[in-house]
Write an enzyme that holds these catalytic residues in place. Structure first.
Site, PDB file in Angstrom:
ATOM      1  CB  CYS A 112       1.565  -6.110  -4.312  1.00  0.00           C
ATOM      2  SG  CYS A 112       1.344  -7.337  -5.606  1.00  0.00           S
ATOM      3  CE  LYS A 157      -1.814  -8.436  -3.842  1.00  0.00           C
ATOM      4  NZ  LYS A 157      -2.348  -9.737  -4.291  1.00  0.00           N
ATOM      5  CD1 TRP A 158       0.544   0.620  -4.109  1.00  0.00           C
ATOM      6  CD2 TRP A 158      -0.090   1.939  -2.425  1.00  0.00           C
ATOM      7  NE1 TRP A 158       0.796   1.915  -4.471  1.00  0.00           N
ATOM      8  CE2 TRP A 158       0.420   2.744  -3.454  1.00  0.00           C
ATOM      9  CE3 TRP A 158      -0.543   2.552  -1.249  1.00  0.00           C
ATOM     10  CZ2 TRP A 158       0.497   4.125  -3.353  1.00  0.00           C
ATOM     11  CZ3 TRP A 158      -0.462   3.927  -1.148  1.00  0.00           C
ATOM     12  CH2 TRP A 158       0.040   4.704  -2.198  1.00  0.00           C
ATOM     13  CG  ASP A 159      -0.770  -5.204  -7.571  1.00  0.00           C
ATOM     14  OD1 ASP A 159       0.443  -5.180  -7.838  1.00  0.00           O
ATOM     15  OD2 ASP A 159      -1.498  -6.187  -7.821  1.00  0.00           O
ATOM     16  NE  ARG A 200      -2.936  -7.569 -14.928  1.00  0.00           N
ATOM     17  CZ  ARG A 200      -3.475  -7.693 -13.727  1.00  0.00           C
ATOM     18  NH1 ARG A 200      -3.428  -6.717 -12.868  1.00  0.00           N
ATOM     19  NH2 ARG A 200      -4.058  -8.808 -13.363  1.00  0.00           N
ATOM     20  CG  ASP A 224      -6.015  -9.533  -5.341  1.00  0.00           C
ATOM     21  OD1 ASP A 224      -5.819  -9.034  -6.459  1.00  0.00           O
ATOM     22  OD2 ASP A 224      -5.092  -9.735  -4.519  1.00  0.00           O
ATOM     23  CG  ASP A 236       2.076 -11.945  -9.235  1.00  0.00           C
ATOM     24  OD1 ASP A 236       1.625 -11.652  -8.112  1.00  0.00           O
ATOM     25  OD2 ASP A 236       1.880 -11.253 -10.255  1.00  0.00           O
ATOM     26  CD1 TRP A 260       5.310 -10.984 -12.515  1.00  0.00           C
ATOM     27  CD2 TRP A 260       5.334 -12.822 -13.780  1.00  0.00           C
ATOM     28  NE1 TRP A 260       4.158 -11.672 -12.262  1.00  0.00           N
ATOM     29  CE2 TRP A 260       4.144 -12.824 -13.027  1.00  0.00           C
ATOM     30  CE3 TRP A 260       5.579 -13.889 -14.650  1.00  0.00           C
ATOM     31  CZ2 TRP A 260       3.191 -13.829 -13.112  1.00  0.00           C
ATOM     32  CZ3 TRP A 260       4.627 -14.900 -14.731  1.00  0.00           C
ATOM     33  CH2 TRP A 260       3.449 -14.864 -13.975  1.00  0.00           C
TER      34      TRP A 260
HETATM   35  C1  GLA Z   1      -0.862  -8.535  -9.537  1.00  0.00           C
HETATM   36  C2  GLA Z   1      -0.593  -9.043  -8.140  1.00  0.00           C
HETATM   37  C3  GLA Z   1      -1.460 -10.231  -7.855  1.00  0.00           C
HETATM   38  C4  GLA Z   1      -2.909  -9.853  -8.023  1.00  0.00           C
HETATM   39  C5  GLA Z   1      -3.143  -9.310  -9.415  1.00  0.00           C
HETATM   40  C6  GLA Z   1      -4.545  -8.753  -9.551  1.00  0.00           C
HETATM   41  O1  GLA Z   1      -0.410  -9.427 -10.497  1.00  0.00           O
HETATM   42  O2  GLA Z   1       0.753  -9.341  -7.967  1.00  0.00           O
HETATM   43  O3  GLA Z   1      -1.222 -10.729  -6.566  1.00  0.00           O
HETATM   44  O4  GLA Z   1      -3.255  -8.926  -7.054  1.00  0.00           O
HETATM   45  O5  GLA Z   1      -2.231  -8.250  -9.717  1.00  0.00           O
HETATM   46  O6  GLA Z   1      -4.756  -8.205 -10.791  1.00  0.00           O
END
Ligand code: GLA
Length: 741
Positions: free
Chosen positions: A526, A476-478, A443, A366, A548, A199
């Site tokens: 993401c 943004k698909w995390d 998390r 976000d 990140d 990471w």
């Molecule tokens: C992840 C993403 C970040 C942000 C956070 C939000 O870590 O990589 O860019 O969007 O989540 O919780």
């Protein structure tokens, strides 16, 4: 592009620049002959098969002391025969036997290339762009059909491979291992190159000498991972960025993978890549089929840069797809690093208005806008606005952003849930968990069981509703944790080995449904930064958040490594605040801009907190990117100087018509009284005169000089201060614009 020698049963894929050859052995298995620079299409190549009598060997036929799978180079080796290397295929029958020997039956050749149902894959727009051969193999004991598919591209030096299995028997069989590709190269004189990290330190380049035995990179996490990328290159020791042989292997897949090399006792090198067999088992019922993900194999005689340019061309234009593939990507501003979870609607308008003033085109909201989400312990799964923060909901906010003259984008993490959410309270059984065992969290969140259709449906419905109501142009698909305690209550015991793969098929399915419903939606993938930055994702999301870690100096290595396979147009890269949130480093705003603008460019800070001088620089960066973003996305990219080996990172993007190039040179630490430096460029016209313009210098030179003698790097490091500003000169970055006169 496919030549068949019917008599010798030799198949020759040849696009004029590369050749790939294999043949049918007497025993009916497929043998590998050659992969590399193109060979004469008229040639006969069976003599390449090397056989010898070797002691302590297991032979195929009685009386024959020469033919053993152990020695023969194979095309798709199966477990349990006399080949003792790791197999590409292992099938287990109801009787417990794990041996399988599919034999050649016939072939079919056609123009173009098929899509893989439910899986991402490269494609053609016109049938003349590729030719495909399918080899039909048959295992008589299991009545199992194995179809090996090879497509060679006309304009890219790549072969795409995948394998399909159809069970025509009366009993179920289990696929324990099915690689997407395997190739036995005739010598092991290579170094392997992998993209590994962690990471915030993704895709660093690691090179190792091959030794007898196995070396591999893999993932068992459910996502392709921060740790290792589904990619492997081979290069000769003498291969450089610009010259020498390099092979690249990339898997178009986002789940558990294995990329492995094996050097045997005769210095034959087996390379294989596919779904990680560990934790995998697929039950193939009668009259059902299974298709592996696609693997792409590239050959370059022009070094690692040459290999990367083939991947870039293929992935940018024939893997990425849809509305945004060829369109100029909007410059975005994202609020995450500026606000984290702490914002209300009015702050966001001020934040976006300043961005608009600077020329930014898209505002991305976000994490934190939904459910009871004030920190990472609540809300995931409840995809409706938190009206305490956003009184007019997402619709109201999106309207206000549109009224500013900007587009609006929104963060989602569709695959996850917090226990403290309405979604979890109504569907506590929707998470991946093993009965009678505790379930680990990452998390504070849990993974939804996307192997189940009804779970994907429930998330799709929520997303569909919001995307239909509000003016949302981008998501943004995390995906912020890996899978653990993998088990699905919806499947019987003998299908639990399918869950990791079915999960990723569910992710692809949700993507596909959203793309079909909202074709002009721009999706950025993401996964805590770059934890699922792979070719599979590119099929659905034409850009991805690289890491990140937004520190410009850290990004030099991350983006440099990423460029080995992935095109610049897909690398989300933002200018963030100073000192940097992740490493606390202070870098000049010019450097942050220069590094981020080699990518899908944006900002990740509150512009209201910058000085008026900084805002002027930001405006210039934005104007520069707007003027050059097509060149940056579509130009030929050259890595010129490696931050892994030197104190510098330098790269160049040259327009396909060679009329213009942009060169970025970043010196990491300041030097005192350093040597004079020149940087030979690439991709220009030798006889063309160019004008060179940078922050510090302006001159004219011909292409031959720039490519031979090199660009002259002004480096006033003899204890003088470069721009009169005083202070630290670390992390200095200079952009050079090279324009044909
Ligand atoms: C992840 C993403 C970040 C942000 C956070 C939000 O870590 O990589 O860019 O969007 O989540 O919780």
């Amino acid at each position: 592009m496919i030549i068949v020698n019917e008599q010798e049963k030799v198949f020759h894929l040849n696009n004029g620049r590369i050749s790939y050859l294999f043949y049918v052995m007497e025993s009916g298995q497929l043998g590998h002959l050659y992969f590399g620079r193109a060979l004469n299409p008229e040639g006969s190549y069976l003599h390449m098969v090397e056989k010898a009598h070797r002691p302590m060997t297991t032979y195929i036929t009685e009386g024959d002391l020469y033919t053993s799978y152990e020695h023969l180079r194979q095309e798709y080796p199966c477990y349990g025969t006399s080949d003792y290397r790791y197999p590409a295929l292992e099938i287990q029958g109801g009787d417990g036997s794990r041996i399988c020997k599919p034999e050649y039956q016939r072939y079919e050749i056609f123009h173009g290339k098929k899509l893989l149902s439910g899986l991402p894959a490269t494609y053609v727009e016109d049938e003349s762009e590729a030719s495909t051969i399918e080899i039909f193999m048959w295992d008589p004991v299991r009545s199992l059909e194995v179809i090996l598919s090879y497509s060679i591209f006309r304009d890219v030096d790549a072969v795409a491979r995948s394998v399909r299995f159809v069970n025509h028997g009366k009993e179920s069989v289990f696929i324990n291992s099915a690689m997407s590709m395997s190739v036995d190269l005739p010598d092991a004189g290579f170094q392997s190159v992998q993209l590994s990290g962690s990471w915030a330190r993704e895709r660093h380049i690691h090179v190792r000498d091959l030794q007898p035995g196995i070396s591999a990179v893999s993932s068992m996490r459910g996502n392709s991972s921060h740790q290792h990328n589904p990619f492997l290159a081979l290069k000769r020791k003498s291969t450089t960025e610009l010259s020498g042989e390099a092979y690249g292997f990339s898997l178009v897949y986002s789940g558990n993978f294995l990329a492995q090399t094996e050097v045997d006792n005769y210095q034959v090198l087996r390379v294989m890549m596919g779904i990680n067999p560990f934790g995998f088992q697929w039950k193939l019922d009668p009259e059902t089929d299974f298709t592996t993900p696609e693997a792409i194999m590239v050959y370059s005689g022009d070094g690692l840069n040459g290999m990367s340019r083939q991947f870039h061309r293929l992935y940018r234009s024939r893997l990425a797809r849809g509305y945004w593939r060829d369109r100029e990507r909007p410059i975005l501003i994202n609020n995450w690093e500026a606000t984290q979870f702490n914002y209300v609607g009015d702050d966001l308008i001020l934040f976006a208005a300043k961005a608009k003033e600077c020329g930014i085109e898209l505002f991305v909201l976000d994490d934190g806008w939904f459910g009871a989400r004030d920190d990472d312990r609540h809300g995931l799964g409840d995809w409706h606005a938190n009206t305490q923060k956003l009184p007019n909901g997402i619709e109201g906010l999106a309207e206000k952003i549109e009224a500013l003259g900007m587009k609006f984008g929104l963060w989602f993490e569709p695959e996850m849930v917090n226990r403290d959410s309405d979604f979890f309270r109504s569907h506590p059984d929707y998470i991946i968990a093993t009965p009678n065992r505790s379930t680990s969290h990452g998390r504070n969140q849990f993974v939804l069981d996307f192997s189940r259709r009804e779970v994907v449906d429930a998330i799709y419905e929520q997303m569909y509703e919001l995307l239909s109501k509000a003016k949302i142009s981008y998501i943004k698909w995390d995906m912020n944790r890996s899978i653990s305690e993998c088990y699905s209550e919806a499947y019987p015991a003998d299908q639990q080995g399918e869950i990791f793969h079915r999960y990723i098929l569910g992710v692809y399915d949700l993507h596909e449904r959203l793309i079909q419903a909202f074709p002009s939606l721009l999706i950025e993938s993401c996964s805590s930064g770059g934890g699922r930055f792979d070719a599979g994702m590119l099929y659905y999301a034409p850009q991805g958040w690289v890491s990140d870690n937004s520190d410009a100096v850290e990004r030099l290595k991350i983006q440099y490594g990423t460029s080995l396979v992935y095109p610049i147009s897909c690398m989300g890269a933002h200018v963030s605040a100073c000192p940097n949130e992740q490493v606390g480093r202070r870098t000049p705003i010019e450097t942050r801009g220069n590094v981020a603008c080699t990518g899908a460019f944006g900002y990740e800070l509150d512009l209201n907190r910058l000085s008026s001088e900084e805002i002027e620089i930001v405006k210039k960066q934005i104007a520069f990117y707007k003027e050059n973003r097509r060149l940056i996305a579509e130009g030929n990219f050259y890595r010129l100087c490696s931050p892994f080996e030197t104190n510098f990172a330098a790269w160049e993007t040259a327009a396909p018509d060679r009329q213009r190039a942009i060169v970025t040179v970043t010196r990491i630490l300041s030097e005192i009284n350093g040597p004079y430096r020149r940087l030979p460029l690439c991709g220009l016209l030798a006889e063309q005169k160019y004008h060179i313009e940078s922050r510090f210098l302006s001159y004219d030179a011909y292409g031959d000089e720039l490519m031979q003698y090199g660009l002259m790097l002004e480096d006033k490091s003899s204890g003088q201060v470069i721009d009169g500003s005083g202070g630290c000169q670390d992390f200095l970055s200079v952009l050079y614009e090279i324009t044909a006169i």
